[in-house]
Design a protein around this motif. Structure first.
Motif, PDB file in Angstrom:
ATOM      1  N   SER A  95       4.052  -4.648   5.109  1.00 41.41           N
ATOM      2  CA  SER A  95       2.824  -4.152   4.493  1.00 41.41           C
ATOM      3  C   SER A  95       2.940  -2.667   4.165  1.00 41.41           C
ATOM      4  O   SER A  95       2.215  -2.158   3.319  1.00 41.41           O
ATOM      5  CB  SER A  95       1.614  -4.405   5.399  1.00 41.41           C
ATOM      6  OG  SER A  95       1.563  -3.453   6.432  1.00 41.41           O
ATOM      7  N   LEU A  96       3.872  -1.960   4.824  1.00 35.90           N
ATOM      8  CA  LEU A  96       4.104  -0.553   4.473  1.00 35.90           C
ATOM      9  C   LEU A  96       5.050  -0.430   3.288  1.00 35.90           C
ATOM     10  O   LEU A  96       5.396   0.665   2.875  1.00 35.90           O
ATOM     11  CB  LEU A  96       4.691   0.196   5.676  1.00 35.90           C
ATOM     12  CG  LEU A  96       3.748   0.444   6.842  1.00 35.90           C
ATOM     13  CD1 LEU A  96       4.473   1.152   7.975  1.00 35.90           C
ATOM     14  CD2 LEU A  96       2.551   1.280   6.396  1.00 35.90           C
ATOM     15  N   GLY A  97       5.500  -1.571   2.773  1.00 36.10           N
ATOM     16  CA  GLY A  97       6.390  -1.544   1.613  1.00 36.10           C
ATOM     17  C   GLY A  97       7.859  -1.507   1.992  1.00 36.10           C
ATOM     18  O   GLY A  97       8.708  -1.230   1.143  1.00 36.10           O
ATOM     19  N   GLN A  98       8.182  -1.770   3.260  1.00 33.84           N
ATOM     20  CA  GLN A  98       9.587  -1.766   3.647  1.00 33.84           C
ATOM     21  C   GLN A  98      10.289  -3.029   3.152  1.00 33.84           C
ATOM     22  O   GLN A  98       9.689  -4.091   3.066  1.00 33.84           O
ATOM     23  CB  GLN A  98       9.728  -1.675   5.169  1.00 33.84           C
ATOM     24  CG  GLN A  98       9.285  -0.327   5.716  1.00 33.84           C
ATOM     25  CD  GLN A  98       9.706  -0.097   7.150  1.00 33.84           C
ATOM     26  OE1 GLN A  98       9.967  -1.030   7.892  1.00 33.84           O
ATOM     27  NE2 GLN A  98       9.751   1.163   7.554  1.00 33.84           N
ATOM     28  N   GLN A 110      15.181  -2.630   5.778  1.00 38.18           N
ATOM     29  CA  GLN A 110      14.526  -1.494   6.430  1.00 38.18           C
ATOM     30  C   GLN A 110      13.743  -1.951   7.651  1.00 38.18           C
ATOM     31  O   GLN A 110      13.781  -1.334   8.708  1.00 38.18           O
ATOM     32  CB  GLN A 110      13.573  -0.791   5.447  1.00 38.18           C
ATOM     33  CG  GLN A 110      14.279   0.090   4.431  1.00 38.18           C
ATOM     34  CD  GLN A 110      13.308   0.683   3.423  1.00 38.18           C
ATOM     35  OE1 GLN A 110      12.302   0.056   3.062  1.00 38.18           O
ATOM     36  NE2 GLN A 110      13.593   1.880   2.951  1.00 38.18           N
ATOM     37  N   ASN A 160      -1.677  -8.918  -0.063  1.00 39.22           N
ATOM     38  CA  ASN A 160      -0.617  -8.056   0.440  1.00 39.22           C
ATOM     39  C   ASN A 160       0.750  -8.762   0.374  1.00 39.22           C
ATOM     40  O   ASN A 160       1.753  -8.265   0.857  1.00 39.22           O
ATOM     41  CB  ASN A 160      -0.944  -7.633   1.880  1.00 39.22           C
ATOM     42  CG  ASN A 160      -0.238  -6.341   2.291  1.00 39.22           C
ATOM     43  OD1 ASN A 160       0.324  -6.240   3.356  1.00 39.22           O
ATOM     44  ND2 ASN A 160      -0.249  -5.355   1.414  1.00 39.22           N
ATOM     45  N   LEU A 187       7.502  -5.851  -3.675  1.00 39.02           N
ATOM     46  CA  LEU A 187       7.386  -4.518  -3.069  1.00 39.02           C
ATOM     47  C   LEU A 187       6.378  -3.670  -3.827  1.00 39.02           C
ATOM     48  O   LEU A 187       5.536  -2.996  -3.241  1.00 39.02           O
ATOM     49  CB  LEU A 187       8.752  -3.821  -3.056  1.00 39.02           C
ATOM     50  CG  LEU A 187       9.759  -4.332  -2.032  1.00 39.02           C
ATOM     51  CD1 LEU A 187      11.079  -3.576  -2.154  1.00 39.02           C
ATOM     52  CD2 LEU A 187       9.210  -4.176  -0.620  1.00 39.02           C
ATOM     53  N   ARG A 243       2.899  -4.901  -3.093  1.00 39.86           N
ATOM     54  CA  ARG A 243       2.535  -4.605  -1.707  1.00 39.86           C
ATOM     55  C   ARG A 243       2.152  -3.149  -1.509  1.00 39.86           C
ATOM     56  O   ARG A 243       1.259  -2.828  -0.739  1.00 39.86           O
ATOM     57  CB  ARG A 243       3.739  -4.888  -0.816  1.00 39.86           C
ATOM     58  CG  ARG A 243       3.540  -6.071   0.068  1.00 39.86           C
ATOM     59  CD  ARG A 243       4.690  -6.240   0.980  1.00 39.86           C
ATOM     60  NE  ARG A 243       4.851  -7.650   1.256  1.00 39.86           N
ATOM     61  CZ  ARG A 243       6.011  -8.246   1.446  1.00 39.86           C
ATOM     62  NH1 ARG A 243       7.126  -7.549   1.377  1.00 39.86           N
ATOM     63  NH2 ARG A 243       6.057  -9.522   1.688  1.00 39.86           N
ATOM     64  N   ARG A 244       2.867  -2.274  -2.213  1.00 40.89           N
ATOM     65  CA  ARG A 244       2.618  -0.843  -2.019  1.00 40.89           C
ATOM     66  C   ARG A 244       1.293  -0.403  -2.616  1.00 40.89           C
ATOM     67  O   ARG A 244       0.869   0.728  -2.413  1.00 40.89           O
ATOM     68  CB  ARG A 244       3.777  -0.025  -2.607  1.00 40.89           C
ATOM     69  CG  ARG A 244       5.007  -0.098  -1.717  1.00 40.89           C
ATOM     70  CD  ARG A 244       6.234   0.505  -2.339  1.00 40.89           C
ATOM     71  NE  ARG A 244       7.403   0.257  -1.476  1.00 40.89           N
ATOM     72  CZ  ARG A 244       8.657   0.422  -1.858  1.00 40.89           C
ATOM     73  NH1 ARG A 244       8.928   0.861  -3.071  1.00 40.89           N
ATOM     74  NH2 ARG A 244       9.649   0.170  -1.028  1.00 40.89           N
ATOM     75  N   MET A 291      -2.656  -2.470   4.689  1.00 36.10           N
ATOM     76  CA  MET A 291      -3.231  -3.559   5.462  1.00 36.10           C
ATOM     77  C   MET A 291      -3.547  -3.104   6.890  1.00 36.10           C
ATOM     78  O   MET A 291      -2.711  -2.492   7.553  1.00 36.10           O
ATOM     79  CB  MET A 291      -2.210  -4.704   5.500  1.00 36.10           C
ATOM     80  CG  MET A 291      -2.683  -5.927   6.215  1.00 36.10           C
ATOM     81  SD  MET A 291      -3.569  -6.987   5.052  1.00 36.10           S
ATOM     82  CE  MET A 291      -3.602  -8.510   5.957  1.00 36.10           C
ATOM     83  N   GLY A 323       6.081   4.594   7.008  1.00 37.69           N
ATOM     84  CA  GLY A 323       6.026   4.075   5.642  1.00 37.69           C
ATOM     85  C   GLY A 323       6.288   5.153   4.608  1.00 37.69           C
ATOM     86  O   GLY A 323       6.915   4.908   3.579  1.00 37.69           O
ATOM     87  N   SER A 367       9.383   3.897   2.590  1.00 36.95           N
ATOM     88  CA  SER A 367       9.136   3.268   1.301  1.00 36.95           C
ATOM     89  C   SER A 367       8.713   4.254   0.224  1.00 36.95           C
ATOM     90  O   SER A 367       8.948   4.014  -0.943  1.00 36.95           O
ATOM     91  CB  SER A 367       8.184   2.066   1.418  1.00 36.95           C
ATOM     92  OG  SER A 367       6.920   2.454   1.809  1.00 36.95           O
ATOM     93  N   ALA A 374      -2.188   2.480   7.550  1.00 37.00           N
ATOM     94  CA  ALA A 374      -2.408   1.759   6.296  1.00 37.00           C
ATOM     95  C   ALA A 374      -2.640   2.731   5.138  1.00 37.00           C
ATOM     96  O   ALA A 374      -2.220   2.485   4.010  1.00 37.00           O
ATOM     97  CB  ALA A 374      -3.596   0.805   6.439  1.00 37.00           C
ATOM     98  N   ILE A 421       0.580   5.235   2.985  1.00 40.12           N
ATOM     99  CA  ILE A 421       1.399   5.033   1.793  1.00 40.12           C
ATOM    100  C   ILE A 421       0.577   5.221   0.509  1.00 40.12           C
ATOM    101  O   ILE A 421       0.955   4.761  -0.557  1.00 40.12           O
ATOM    102  CB  ILE A 421       2.098   3.646   1.792  1.00 40.12           C
ATOM    103  CG1 ILE A 421       1.069   2.532   1.982  1.00 40.12           C
ATOM    104  CG2 ILE A 421       3.158   3.564   2.875  1.00 40.12           C
ATOM    105  CD1 ILE A 421       1.623   1.138   1.679  1.00 40.12           C
TER     106      ILE A 421
END
Lengths: 225, 250
Positions: free
Chosen positions: A129-132, A136, B50, B81, B84-85, B89, B109, B113, B158, B161
Motif C-alpha cells: 500500500s506504500l507503493g513498494q 522491496q 488500493n 504501482l 496504488r500510489r 491505506m 514509503g 517508493s 498512509a 506518500i
C-alpha cells in the motif's frame, strides 16, 4: 603424583595446542565458510520454492529431497571419492565445504521458508500500500522480520554444523577430530585424547551459544506478533 | 472534475461474488463513508481501490492513473504501482512494521517508493507525526505504543506518500473504546482540511458528522447513496431502514 598420571598429564598438555590448532585452522573455517555459503543457498532455495516458478521450484524441491533423504557422510564420500571417477577431482577441504554447504542449504531453506510464511499477510499489504514492489517489500519488510524468527533454529543448525564437520575427517581433512585420531595412534590413550577433543568442541560450541544469545537480544528490541 | 471514478467493479472469490458491479464517483476534497453489514463487501471495495485485491472486472481511475480490469488478463505491474500510489491505506489492525520505529515507519514509503532523500523524508515524517500528535514518540517501536497511538502512526504513514486519496478500513474497530476518540479526532481534522477520503466504519455518529456522502453496501451492491441527513433521516430503501434500526437499536 604417580608416574602414570604424570605421563597422562604430559600427553594432555602436549596435545592441547595441536588439537586447538586443528580446531582453529580447520574446524572453525570449515564451519564458518560452509555456514555462510549454505545460508545464501538456503535463502535462494527458500525464495525459489515460495515463488512458484514451475521448473525452478521443482529443482529446489528435488535438491532438498535428495539432501535431507541421504546421510551426510554418504554425500561427502560421493563428492570426494565418487566424483573423481567422472573426472571431477576436488581437494579434500573444498570437497568438505561443498558437502556441508549443500547440507546447510537444504535444511536452512526449510527454516527460512517457514519463517517467511510466518510473517502476517498484513505486513506484505502494508508494504504494497506504500507503493513498494514485491522485491522491496521482501527485502525491507519481510526478511528482517523473518531473520529474527529464524535466529533460534538457525543457531541450532550452526552448532550442529560445528560438530558435523568432524565427518570431514573421513575425507582426509585433518580437522580437530582427525588430529585427535592421529594423536591416539601415537600415544595409545584413546580415553584421554577423545575426551580432550570433546572438551575443545564443547568450548567452541559454548562460545557460539553466547554469540547466539547476543544476537537474539539484539533482535528483541522489537516484538514480532 | 471527479477525482475517483469506479465503473462496474466486480470481485469474485472462487464461486462467491463479493462485489457485483459497483459504480462510484468522488469529487476532490469530499469525504465518502461506506457503511453496511459485515461481509457486505465494503472492505473488499476499499482493498480493490488500493489493488490489494485484484478486481475481477470493471475500471478504477484515481487522479491520472487508472486500470481496466478484465477477468483473466494480466494487469501490468507498473500500472498497479501507479494506481496504488494514488491512495494511502489505513488498516483495521494498523499493520505497522514492528522492526521499525514510528519515524522509520513513516519514512519507509517515502524512501523506497518516492525515492525521496533521507533528510527530506525525515523532516516530512516528523511533520506528519506532529500532525497526529506523536512527535515525542518518533523513536518508539510499535509495541511500545498504545493501540490508538499505533493507529495514528498508521495514518501518518498512509499520508507519507502524498496520496491523492486516503482510505480507512474500519480504523477504530480494533481499538478499546477509550482510544477510539483520539483516532476519530485525527480523521475529523483531516476531513476539515479538505482531504479526499473514503472511510469504512461502524461508528454511525462519526459517519454522520464527517461524511459529505454515505453509501450503504449490502451483498455486494450499493443499496442507497446520499448525504448523511437524508440517509440517516429519511432513508428511501427498506434495507437501509432495517440496517440502521439494527445498528442503532442496541
Amino acid at each position: 603424583m604417580s608416574d602414570h598420571s604424570e605421563r597422562l598429564w604430559q600427553i594432555f598438555t602436549d596435545s592441547f595446542l595441536p588439537l586447538l590448532h586443528a580446531g582453529v585452522a580447520f574446524t572453525v573455517p570449515l564451519t564458518l565458510i560452509s555456514f555462510v555459503l549454505g545460508l545464501l543457498l538456503a535463502l535462494v532455495t527458500a525464495l525459489v520454492r515460495l515463488s512458484d516458478i514451475p521448473v525452478l521450484s521443482w529443482i529446489a524441491r528435488f535438491y532438498v529431497w535428495i539432501i535431507r533423504g541421504t546421510p551426510l557422510i554418504v554425500q561427502l564420500f560421493i563428492i570426494f571419492y565418487g566424483l573423481p571417477s567422472l573426472g571431477i577431482l576436488i581437494n579434500a577441504f573444498p570437497a568438505a565445504v561443498i558437502g556441508f554447504t549443500l547440507s546447510v542449504g537444504a535444511y536452512g531453506s526449510e527454516i527460512i521458508r517457514a519463517a517467511i510464511i510466518s510473517i502476517p499477510r498484513g505486513q506484505w499489504e502494508a508494504a504494497y500500500s506504500l507503493g513498494q514492489t514485491r522485491l522491496q517489500a521482501l527485502r525491507r519488510i519481510i526478511l528482517p522480520q523473518a531473520a529474527r524468527v529464524s535466529v533460534p533454529p538457525l543457531s541450532n543448525s550452526f552448532i550442529s554444523l560445528v560438530k558435523d564437520t568432524s565427518l570431514a575427517a573421513t575425507v582426509t581433512v585433518i580437522e580437530l577430530f582427525a588430529k585427535g585420531q592421529q594423536i591416539v595412534a601415537a600415544t595409545y590413550e584413546p580415553m584421554l585424547i577423545y575426551c580432550e577433543v570433546a572438551l575443545i568442541y564443547l568450548i567452541l560450541c559454548t562460545v557460539l551459544a553466547v554469540l547466539q544469545r547476543r544476537l537474539e537480544r539484539y533482535y528483541e528490541r522489537f516484538d514480532v506478533r | 472534475m471527479a477525482m475517483i471514478e469506479v465503473r462496474g467493479l466486480t470481485k469474485t472469490f472462487g464461486e462467491v461474488a463479493v462485489l457485483k458491479g459497483i459504480d462510484l464517483t468522488l469529487e476532490r476534497g469530499s469525504v465518502l463513508v461506506i457503511i453496511g453489514p459485515s461481509g457486505s463487501g465494503k472492505s473488499t471495495l476499499l482493498r480493490c481501490l488500493n489493488v490489494l485485491e485484484t478486481p475481477s472486472s470493471g475500471t478504477i481511475a484515481i487522479g491520472n492513473a487508472g486500470i481496466a480490469f478484465a477477468g483473466g488478463t494480466r494487469v501490468r505491474q507498473a500500472d498497479v504501482l501507479q494506481l496504488r500510489r494514488q491512495s494511502g491505506m489505513v488498516f483495521q489492525a494498523y499493520h505497522l512494521f514492528p522492526h521499525m520505529t514510528a519515524l522509520q515507519n513513516v519514512m519507509e514509503g517515502q524512501i523506497t517508493s518516492l525515492r525521496r532523500p533521507k533528510e527530506e523524508a525525515r523532516e516530512r515524517a516528523m511533520r506528519l507525526l506532529a500532525k497526529v500528535g506523536l512527535e515525542t514518540r518518533a523513536d518508539s517501536y510499535p509495541h511500545q505504543l498504545s493501540g490508538g497511538q499505533q493507529q495514528r502512526v498508521g495514518i501518518a504513514r498512509a499520508m507519507s506518500i502524498d496520496p491523492q486519496l486516503l482510505l480507512f478500513d474500519e480504523p477504530t474497530s480494533a481499538l478499546d473504546p477509550e482510544l477510539v476518540r483520539e483516532v476519530l479526532k485525527v480523521i475529523r481534522e483531516l476531513a476539515q482540511e479538505g482531504r479526499t477520503m473514503i472511510v469504512v466504519t461502524h461508528e454511525m455518529k462519526f459517519a454522520r458528522e464527517v461524511a459529505d456522502r454515505i453509501i450503504l453496501i449490502d451483498e455486494g451492491v450499493i443499496v442507497e447513496e446520499g448525504p448523511p441527513e437524508q440517509l440517516f433521516g429519511s432513508p428511501k430503501q427498506e434495507r437501509t431502514r432495517q440496517f440502521l434500526s439494527r445498528i442503532m437499536g442496541d
